[in-house]
Design an enzyme around this catalytic site. Structure first.
Site, PDB file in Angstrom:
ATOM      1  N   ASN A 155       1.058  -1.493  -0.114  1.00  0.00           N
ATOM      2  CA  ASN A 155       0.028   0.314   0.110  1.00  0.00           C
ATOM      3  C   ASN A 155       0.870   1.101   0.110  1.00  0.00           C
ATOM      4  OD1 ASN A 155      -1.844   2.102   0.689  1.00  0.00           O
ATOM      5  ND2 ASN A 155      -2.497   1.456   2.572  1.00  0.00           N
ATOM      6  N   GLN A 190      -8.092   1.402  -1.799  1.00  0.00           N
ATOM      7  CA  GLN A 190      -9.835   0.730  -0.596  1.00  0.00           C
ATOM      8  C   GLN A 190      -9.863  -0.748  -1.114  1.00  0.00           C
ATOM      9  OE1 GLN A 190     -11.856   2.099   2.317  1.00  0.00           O
ATOM     10  NE2 GLN A 190     -11.528   1.541   4.075  1.00  0.00           N
ATOM     11  N   GLY A 213       0.498  -1.360   6.360  1.00  0.00           N
ATOM     12  CA  GLY A 213       0.249  -1.538   8.355  1.00  0.00           C
ATOM     13  C   GLY A 213      -0.869  -3.355   8.497  1.00  0.00           C
ATOM     14  N   ASP A 214      -1.589  -2.613   9.867  1.00  0.00           N
ATOM     15  CA  ASP A 214      -2.513  -4.208  10.103  1.00  0.00           C
ATOM     16  C   ASP A 214      -3.456  -4.203   9.212  1.00  0.00           C
ATOM     17  OD1 ASP A 214      -0.687  -4.566  11.211  1.00  0.00           O
ATOM     18  OD2 ASP A 214      -2.204  -3.946  13.257  1.00  0.00           O
ATOM     19  N   GLY A 215      -4.250  -2.991   8.201  1.00  0.00           N
ATOM     20  CA  GLY A 215      -5.058  -2.834   7.965  1.00  0.00           C
ATOM     21  C   GLY A 215      -5.293  -3.588   6.034  1.00  0.00           C
TER      22      GLY A 215
HETATM   23  N1  ATP Z   1      -4.090   2.613  -2.717  1.00  0.00           N
HETATM   24  C1  ATP Z   1      -4.580   2.885  -1.093  1.00  0.00           C
HETATM   25  N2  ATP Z   1      -5.040   4.625  -1.396  1.00  0.00           N
HETATM   26  C2  ATP Z   1      -5.784   4.282  -0.318  1.00  0.00           C
HETATM   27  N3  ATP Z   1      -6.332   3.344   0.644  1.00  0.00           N
HETATM   28  C3  ATP Z   1      -5.373   2.710   0.360  1.00  0.00           C
HETATM   29  C4  ATP Z   1      -4.349   2.400  -0.607  1.00  0.00           C
HETATM   30  N4  ATP Z   1      -4.228   0.766  -0.800  1.00  0.00           N
HETATM   31  C5  ATP Z   1      -5.130   0.392   0.696  1.00  0.00           C
HETATM   32  N5  ATP Z   1      -5.678   1.442   0.788  1.00  0.00           N
HETATM   33  C6  ATP Z   1      -6.831   1.451   2.681  1.00  0.00           C
HETATM   34  O1  ATP Z   1      -5.617   1.643   3.870  1.00  0.00           O
HETATM   35  C7  ATP Z   1      -6.106   0.933   5.320  1.00  0.00           C
HETATM   36  C8  ATP Z   1      -5.191   1.404   6.015  1.00  0.00           C
HETATM   37  O2  ATP Z   1      -3.772   0.863   5.656  1.00  0.00           O
HETATM   38  P1  ATP Z   1      -2.716  -0.345   6.072  1.00  0.00           P
HETATM   39  O3  ATP Z   1      -3.205  -0.064   7.643  1.00  0.00           O
HETATM   40  O4  ATP Z   1      -2.172  -0.287   5.921  1.00  0.00           O
HETATM   41  O5  ATP Z   1      -1.668   0.734   6.574  1.00  0.00           O
HETATM   42  P2  ATP Z   1      -1.524   2.477   7.820  1.00  0.00           P
HETATM   43  O6  ATP Z   1      -3.357   2.631   8.782  1.00  0.00           O
HETATM   44  O7  ATP Z   1      -0.633   3.254   7.419  1.00  0.00           O
HETATM   45  O8  ATP Z   1      -0.916   1.594   9.466  1.00  0.00           O
HETATM   46  P3  ATP Z   1      -1.464   1.208  10.637  1.00  0.00           P
HETATM   47  O9  ATP Z   1      -2.605  -0.004  10.346  1.00  0.00           O
HETATM   48  O10 ATP Z   1      -0.618   0.249  10.832  1.00  0.00           O
HETATM   49  O11 ATP Z   1      -1.413   2.284  11.535  1.00  0.00           O
HETATM   50  C9  ATP Z   1      -6.533  -0.088   4.779  1.00  0.00           C
HETATM   51  O12 ATP Z   1      -7.531  -0.845   5.279  1.00  0.00           O
HETATM   52  C10 ATP Z   1      -6.723  -0.354   3.370  1.00  0.00           C
HETATM   53  O13 ATP Z   1      -8.062  -0.125   2.474  1.00  0.00           O
END
Ligand code: ATP
Length: 258
Positions: A155, A190, A213-215
């Protein structure tokens, strides 16, 4: 056989230093100087820290010797830091038992492919486990086929938007060193990862790795569970490389694997 050295820089030829002996066991590669003088004469490379190796010719066409380079990631203390981190160590060995460059290259390949690769595998696994593992230091090793084919989902917006840079700067080179073929999927929105995993032909992959991340991992697990063949699909080895902001799961897995 010559001593360990850094990979020779282009156009330079390492000074041959005769009188070294290599010994390979199931857990370590030991290189020892045959010398009566005091000082550091023995270097031990732990094979659990080795991700891969390759055989190659030297930069000098006139050099009849061949080389094999092994890539290690041992835990080391950083300067001014209390904790241990894995740091890359590249060791290049010159192999020149005869004057025939081809025969020397074959000998180097024998070391690189059969001996060292096999020992890397054995050193990672319980004695009767199948010879298969993902070669990424610092993560929990799953038993997967070798060579393992990996789908890596990144991501690019996770964390501070640096997941892709972290991948190119830290992970990509390591995958090449470990000869792990992979396909990179950059998520565009997303639920993109969820859709990709739900529709993927999983017979093409031995493992799914997410760098986020975890998401994103949550999406991948949901994608697997939404498949008709979910009972089989959920057995797919999953890997997580921290690229998000919290990285709670990666941190706890890594903590408990120590
Ligand atoms: N290209 C994208 N643009 C916008 N959102 C995205 C994209 N790719 C994935 N996502 C969404 O972004 C959300 C957050 O991502 P992720 O949890 O991986 O990172 P984070 O929030 O920075 O890390 P953490 O969960 O460790 O705090 C995910 O639930 C995913 O659905």
């Amino acid at each position: 056989t010559a001593p360990p050295s850094r990979t020779p820089a282009s156009g330079t030829r390492p000074t041959p230093r005769p009188g070294w002996r290599k010994a390979l066991t199931e857990s370590a590669l030991t290189v020892q100087r045959i010398s009566s003088s005091p000082g550091r004469t023995k270097v031990v490379f732990n094979l659990t820290d080795c991700v891969g190796c390759r055989a190659h010719r030297g930069p000098d066409g006139a050099d009849v010797g061949a080389y094999f380079t092994a890539y290690f990631y041992p835990l080391k203390r950083r300067w001014m830091s209390a904790g241990l981190t894995r740091q890359r160590v590249e060791q290049c060995f010159r192999v020149a038992p005869v004057q025939d460059p081809l025969a020397n290259l074959q000998e180097a390949e024998r070391w690189a492919r059969r001996r060292l690769s096999l020992c890397i595998l054995r050193s990672r696994l319980p004695s009767r486990a199948p010879l298969s593992v993902i070669f990424l230091p610092g993560v929990v090793y799953s038993e997967v086929r070798r060579p393992c084919r990996v789908m890596i989902l990144v991501n690019p917006h996770s964390g501070r938007g640096q997941a892709l840079q972290l991948f190119s700067g830290h992970v990509q080179g390591m995958l090449t060193e470990a000869s792990v073929p992979y396909t990179l999927v950059l998520t565009e929105h997303q639920n993109h990862a969820r859709e990709v995993v739900r529709k993927a032909d999983l017979s093409k992959w031995d493992a799914l790795v997410i760098m986020s991340g975890d998401g994103l991992l949550f999406e991948v697990i949901n994608g697997l569970m939404e498949r008709e063949d979910w009972q089989e699909a959920i057995q797919t080895p999953l890997g997580i490389l921290p690229g998000g902001s919290g990285n709670a799961l990666a941190a706890s897995i890594h903590h408990y694997s120590q």
